[in-house]
Design a protein around this motif. Structure first.
Motif, PDB file in Angstrom:
ATOM      1  N   PRO A 113       0.708  -0.776  -0.172  1.00  0.00           N
ATOM      2  CA  PRO A 113       0.159  -0.336   0.051  1.00  0.00           C
ATOM      3  C   PRO A 113       0.798   1.202  -0.225  1.00  0.00           C
ATOM      4  CG  PRO A 113       0.045  -0.793   2.044  1.00  0.00           C
ATOM      5  CD  PRO A 113       0.195  -2.281   0.989  1.00  0.00           C
ATOM      6  N   ASN A 114       0.639   2.297  -0.832  1.00  0.00           N
ATOM      7  CA  ASN A 114       0.909   3.290  -0.689  1.00  0.00           C
ATOM      8  C   ASN A 114      -0.355   4.392  -0.347  1.00  0.00           C
ATOM      9  OD1 ASN A 114      -0.075   4.621  -3.548  1.00  0.00           O
ATOM     10  ND2 ASN A 114       1.232   3.422  -4.237  1.00  0.00           N
ATOM     11  N   LYS A 115       0.409   6.251  -0.751  1.00  0.00           N
ATOM     12  CA  LYS A 115      -0.625   7.109  -0.373  1.00  0.00           C
ATOM     13  C   LYS A 115      -1.741   6.892  -1.405  1.00  0.00           C
ATOM     14  CE  LYS A 115       2.912   9.750   2.293  1.00  0.00           C
ATOM     15  NZ  LYS A 115       3.040  11.024   2.870  1.00  0.00           N
ATOM     16  N   LYS A 116      -1.558   6.812  -2.667  1.00  0.00           N
ATOM     17  CA  LYS A 116      -2.257   6.838  -3.445  1.00  0.00           C
ATOM     18  C   LYS A 116      -3.115   5.719  -4.383  1.00  0.00           C
ATOM     19  CE  LYS A 116      -0.097  10.735  -5.123  1.00  0.00           C
ATOM     20  NZ  LYS A 116       0.780  12.017  -6.208  1.00  0.00           N
ATOM     21  N   GLY A 117      -2.272   4.499  -3.358  1.00  0.00           N
ATOM     22  CA  GLY A 117      -3.104   3.185  -3.570  1.00  0.00           C
ATOM     23  C   GLY A 117      -2.499   2.124  -3.612  1.00  0.00           C
ATOM     24  N   MET A 118      -1.808   1.359  -4.291  1.00  0.00           N
ATOM     25  CA  MET A 118      -0.585  -0.318  -4.547  1.00  0.00           C
ATOM     26  C   MET A 118       0.254   0.323  -5.502  1.00  0.00           C
ATOM     27  SD  MET A 118      -2.222  -1.543  -1.984  1.00  0.00           S
ATOM     28  CE  MET A 118      -1.686  -3.279  -2.475  1.00  0.00           C
ATOM     29  N   SER A 119       1.147  -0.459  -4.425  1.00  0.00           N
ATOM     30  CA  SER A 119       2.914  -0.740  -5.586  1.00  0.00           C
ATOM     31  C   SER A 119       3.385  -1.947  -5.818  1.00  0.00           C
ATOM     32  CB  SER A 119       4.183  -0.039  -5.144  1.00  0.00           C
ATOM     33  OG  SER A 119       4.012   1.988  -4.409  1.00  0.00           O
ATOM     34  N   VAL A 120       3.623  -1.817  -6.645  1.00  0.00           N
ATOM     35  CA  VAL A 120       4.756  -3.990  -6.823  1.00  0.00           C
ATOM     36  C   VAL A 120       5.750  -3.095  -6.801  1.00  0.00           C
ATOM     37  CG1 VAL A 120       4.833  -5.377  -9.075  1.00  0.00           C
ATOM     38  CG2 VAL A 120       2.642  -3.802  -8.484  1.00  0.00           C
ATOM     39  N   VAL A 121       6.480  -4.805  -5.976  1.00  0.00           N
ATOM     40  CA  VAL A 121       7.551  -4.362  -5.729  1.00  0.00           C
ATOM     41  C   VAL A 121       8.212  -5.355  -5.793  1.00  0.00           C
ATOM     42  CG1 VAL A 121       9.323  -4.092  -4.111  1.00  0.00           C
ATOM     43  CG2 VAL A 121       6.950  -3.023  -3.435  1.00  0.00           C
ATOM     44  N   LEU A 122       9.607  -5.815  -6.451  1.00  0.00           N
ATOM     45  CA  LEU A 122      10.344  -6.770  -6.697  1.00  0.00           C
ATOM     46  C   LEU A 122      11.643  -6.686  -6.961  1.00  0.00           C
ATOM     47  CD1 LEU A 122       9.464  -7.977 -10.541  1.00  0.00           C
ATOM     48  CD2 LEU A 122       9.670  -6.077  -9.607  1.00  0.00           C
ATOM     49  N   ASP A 123      12.802  -7.428  -7.112  1.00  0.00           N
ATOM     50  CA  ASP A 123      12.782  -8.872  -6.459  1.00  0.00           C
ATOM     51  C   ASP A 123      12.274  -8.701  -4.976  1.00  0.00           C
ATOM     52  OD1 ASP A 123      12.667 -11.658  -6.236  1.00  0.00           O
ATOM     53  OD2 ASP A 123      14.654 -11.858  -6.452  1.00  0.00           O
ATOM     54  N   LEU A 124      11.413  -9.823  -3.962  1.00  0.00           N
ATOM     55  CA  LEU A 124      11.301 -10.014  -2.501  1.00  0.00           C
ATOM     56  C   LEU A 124      12.020 -10.988  -1.783  1.00  0.00           C
ATOM     57  CD1 LEU A 124       7.743  -8.202  -1.836  1.00  0.00           C
ATOM     58  CD2 LEU A 124       9.761  -7.111  -1.938  1.00  0.00           C
ATOM     59  N   GLY A 125      13.181 -11.386  -2.580  1.00  0.00           N
ATOM     60  CA  GLY A 125      13.935 -12.665  -1.872  1.00  0.00           C
ATOM     61  C   GLY A 125      14.556 -13.961  -2.916  1.00  0.00           C
ATOM     62  N   ALA A 126      13.969 -13.745  -4.366  1.00  0.00           N
ATOM     63  CA  ALA A 126      14.311 -14.993  -4.696  1.00  0.00           C
ATOM     64  C   ALA A 126      15.809 -15.007  -5.170  1.00  0.00           C
ATOM     65  CB  ALA A 126      13.243 -14.757  -5.998  1.00  0.00           C
ATOM     66  N   ASN A 127      16.213 -13.909  -5.486  1.00  0.00           N
ATOM     67  CA  ASN A 127      17.400 -13.655  -6.531  1.00  0.00           C
ATOM     68  C   ASN A 127      18.027 -13.406  -4.829  1.00  0.00           C
ATOM     69  OD1 ASN A 127      16.533 -15.090  -9.150  1.00  0.00           O
ATOM     70  ND2 ASN A 127      15.251 -13.641  -8.598  1.00  0.00           N
ATOM     71  N   ILE A 128      19.635 -13.699  -4.610  1.00  0.00           N
ATOM     72  CA  ILE A 128      20.342 -12.807  -3.212  1.00  0.00           C
ATOM     73  C   ILE A 128      21.185 -11.654  -4.860  1.00  0.00           C
ATOM     74  CG2 ILE A 128      21.875 -12.262  -2.007  1.00  0.00           C
ATOM     75  CD1 ILE A 128      18.683 -13.590  -1.166  1.00  0.00           C
ATOM     76  N   GLU A 129      21.784 -12.123  -5.284  1.00  0.00           N
ATOM     77  CA  GLU A 129      23.197 -11.402  -6.379  1.00  0.00           C
ATOM     78  C   GLU A 129      21.708 -11.108  -8.300  1.00  0.00           C
ATOM     79  OE1 GLU A 129      26.295 -13.348  -7.100  1.00  0.00           O
ATOM     80  OE2 GLU A 129      26.837 -12.627  -4.668  1.00  0.00           O
ATOM     81  N   ILE A 158       8.596  -0.449  -8.225  1.00  0.00           N
ATOM     82  CA  ILE A 158       9.588  -0.645  -7.151  1.00  0.00           C
ATOM     83  C   ILE A 158      10.174  -1.578  -7.544  1.00  0.00           C
ATOM     84  CG2 ILE A 158      10.848  -0.345  -5.370  1.00  0.00           C
ATOM     85  CD1 ILE A 158       7.737   1.169  -4.827  1.00  0.00           C
ATOM     86  N   VAL A 159      11.388  -1.499  -7.835  1.00  0.00           N
ATOM     87  CA  VAL A 159      12.645  -3.048  -8.935  1.00  0.00           C
ATOM     88  C   VAL A 159      13.988  -2.733  -7.813  1.00  0.00           C
ATOM     89  CG1 VAL A 159      13.440  -3.916 -10.611  1.00  0.00           C
ATOM     90  CG2 VAL A 159      11.976  -2.449 -10.884  1.00  0.00           C
ATOM     91  N   SER A 160      14.232  -3.496  -6.965  1.00  0.00           N
ATOM     92  CA  SER A 160      15.478  -3.799  -6.604  1.00  0.00           C
ATOM     93  C   SER A 160      15.962  -5.475  -6.645  1.00  0.00           C
ATOM     94  CB  SER A 160      15.551  -4.190  -5.000  1.00  0.00           C
ATOM     95  OG  SER A 160      14.762  -4.896  -4.220  1.00  0.00           O
ATOM     96  N   ASP A 161      17.430  -5.619  -6.120  1.00  0.00           N
ATOM     97  CA  ASP A 161      17.520  -7.386  -6.029  1.00  0.00           C
ATOM     98  C   ASP A 161      16.906  -8.205  -4.777  1.00  0.00           C
ATOM     99  OD1 ASP A 161      19.454  -7.482  -3.327  1.00  0.00           O
ATOM    100  OD2 ASP A 161      20.241  -5.894  -4.658  1.00  0.00           O
ATOM    101  N   GLY A 162      16.784  -9.198  -4.329  1.00  0.00           N
ATOM    102  CA  GLY A 162      16.124  -9.896  -3.871  1.00  0.00           C
ATOM    103  C   GLY A 162      16.667  -9.738  -2.575  1.00  0.00           C
ATOM    104  N   PHE A 163      17.926  -9.335  -2.433  1.00  0.00           N
ATOM    105  CA  PHE A 163      18.658  -9.060  -0.872  1.00  0.00           C
ATOM    106  C   PHE A 163      17.901  -8.209  -0.750  1.00  0.00           C
ATOM    107  CE2 PHE A 163      21.606  -7.043   2.096  1.00  0.00           C
ATOM    108  CZ  PHE A 163      21.634  -8.596   2.907  1.00  0.00           C
ATOM    109  N   THR A 164      18.427  -7.077  -1.407  1.00  0.00           N
ATOM    110  CA  THR A 164      17.474  -5.207  -1.108  1.00  0.00           C
ATOM    111  C   THR A 164      16.592  -5.476  -0.861  1.00  0.00           C
ATOM    112  OG1 THR A 164      19.747  -4.835  -2.391  1.00  0.00           O
ATOM    113  CG2 THR A 164      18.317  -2.981  -1.493  1.00  0.00           C
ATOM    114  N   GLY A 165      15.375  -6.259  -1.729  1.00  0.00           N
ATOM    115  CA  GLY A 165      13.818  -6.931  -1.610  1.00  0.00           C
ATOM    116  C   GLY A 165      13.457  -6.454  -0.558  1.00  0.00           C
ATOM    117  N   ASN A 166      14.914  -8.205  -0.782  1.00  0.00           N
ATOM    118  CA  ASN A 166      13.474  -8.292   1.448  1.00  0.00           C
ATOM    119  C   ASN A 166      13.969  -7.944   2.341  1.00  0.00           C
ATOM    120  OD1 ASN A 166      14.488 -10.995   3.462  1.00  0.00           O
ATOM    121  ND2 ASN A 166      12.558 -11.667   2.436  1.00  0.00           N
TER     122      ASN A 166
END
Length: 227
Positions: free
Chosen positions: A22-38, A116-124
């Motif tokens: 959830p965010n102030k205006k609705g919803m965000s998609v966030v990935l990766d949340l832990g499938a790939n560390i590098e 919002i995009v990141s590697d799995g380590f940071t996202g988790n």
């Protein structure tokens, strides 16, 4: 197991674990949340395209804004992989989504960016921090509102507002992580959730199938190949 059974989409090297926040205006998609560390820059580019496709399948009337999670908003900030991904996304512009550059952790809930995009380590780490913060806020608020009789009586006048606040932070409403990159939609439910949380996972499955997620991903990937 999902990867073994469904196989990967052609030209996608790694699957990404994504979720709705959830965010102030609705919803965000966030990935990766832990499938790939590098992750390589190519992986993060793929995640960006798949995340934008997921958002479009859920909210077809809104053009997604994609950003890379980073330690600063300036173009020169971050490690080499992040900076290389920035250049790839900046060069390979798409009509299906906007690239908004970098986003810092303290702006994740602003609602200006919805993928919002990141590697799995940071996202988790970001995910667990957000979950812990939400629990801390709700537990502290509950403790403060039950300290004495006068405060308890005041709850009668603010019940609806507090209920709305609690519902917005209820993790069961956001139960269901989507594996992106496979030849079919897969939603993973949290093992400790209750019937309400499981309902929201099933509802998410329905929405991404109705929104033709796989078609959206393949269309965006084909546009990338053309550039």
């Amino acid at each position: 197991v999902s990867k073994l059974n469904l196989k990967m989409i052609e030209n996608i090297d790694k699957p990404a674990l994504s979720a709705l926040w959830p965010n102030k205006k609705g919803m965000s998609v966030v990935l990766d949340l832990g499938a790939n560390i590098e992750c390589s820059a190519k992986n993060l580019l793929d995640f960006s395209i798949m995340g934008a496709s997921l958002y479009t399948s859920l909210y077809p009337n809104v053009k997604p804004n994609v950003a890379l999670l980073n330690i600063g908003s300036e173009e020169l900030k971050g490690n080499e992989t992040i900076k290389e991904t920035y250049q790839l996304l900046n060069d390979k512009k798409s009509d299906n989504y906007n690239f908004a550059g970098y986003i810092e952790g303290n702006h994740l809930m602003d609602g200006l960016v919805n993928v919002i995009v990141s590697d799995g380590f940071t996202g988790n780490v970001a995910l667990k921090t957000a979950e812990g913060t939400a629990k801390f806020i709700t537990d502290s608020l509950k403790q403060s509102l039950t300290e004495n009789l006068l405060v308890k009586l005041s709850l009668i006048f603010s019940y609806l507002s507090l209920k709305k606040f609690k519902d917005k932070l209820d993790p069961r409403k956001y139960n269901g992580a989507i594996f992106l990159g496979l030849n079919g939609p897969v939603v993973k439910s949290h093992g400790s959730t209750d019937s309400l949380g499981f309902y929201h996972s099933i509802d998410l499955c329905y929405k991404i199938i109705k929104g033709n997620l796989m078609h959206e991903i393949k269309v965006n990937l084909s546009h990338l190949d053309e550039k």
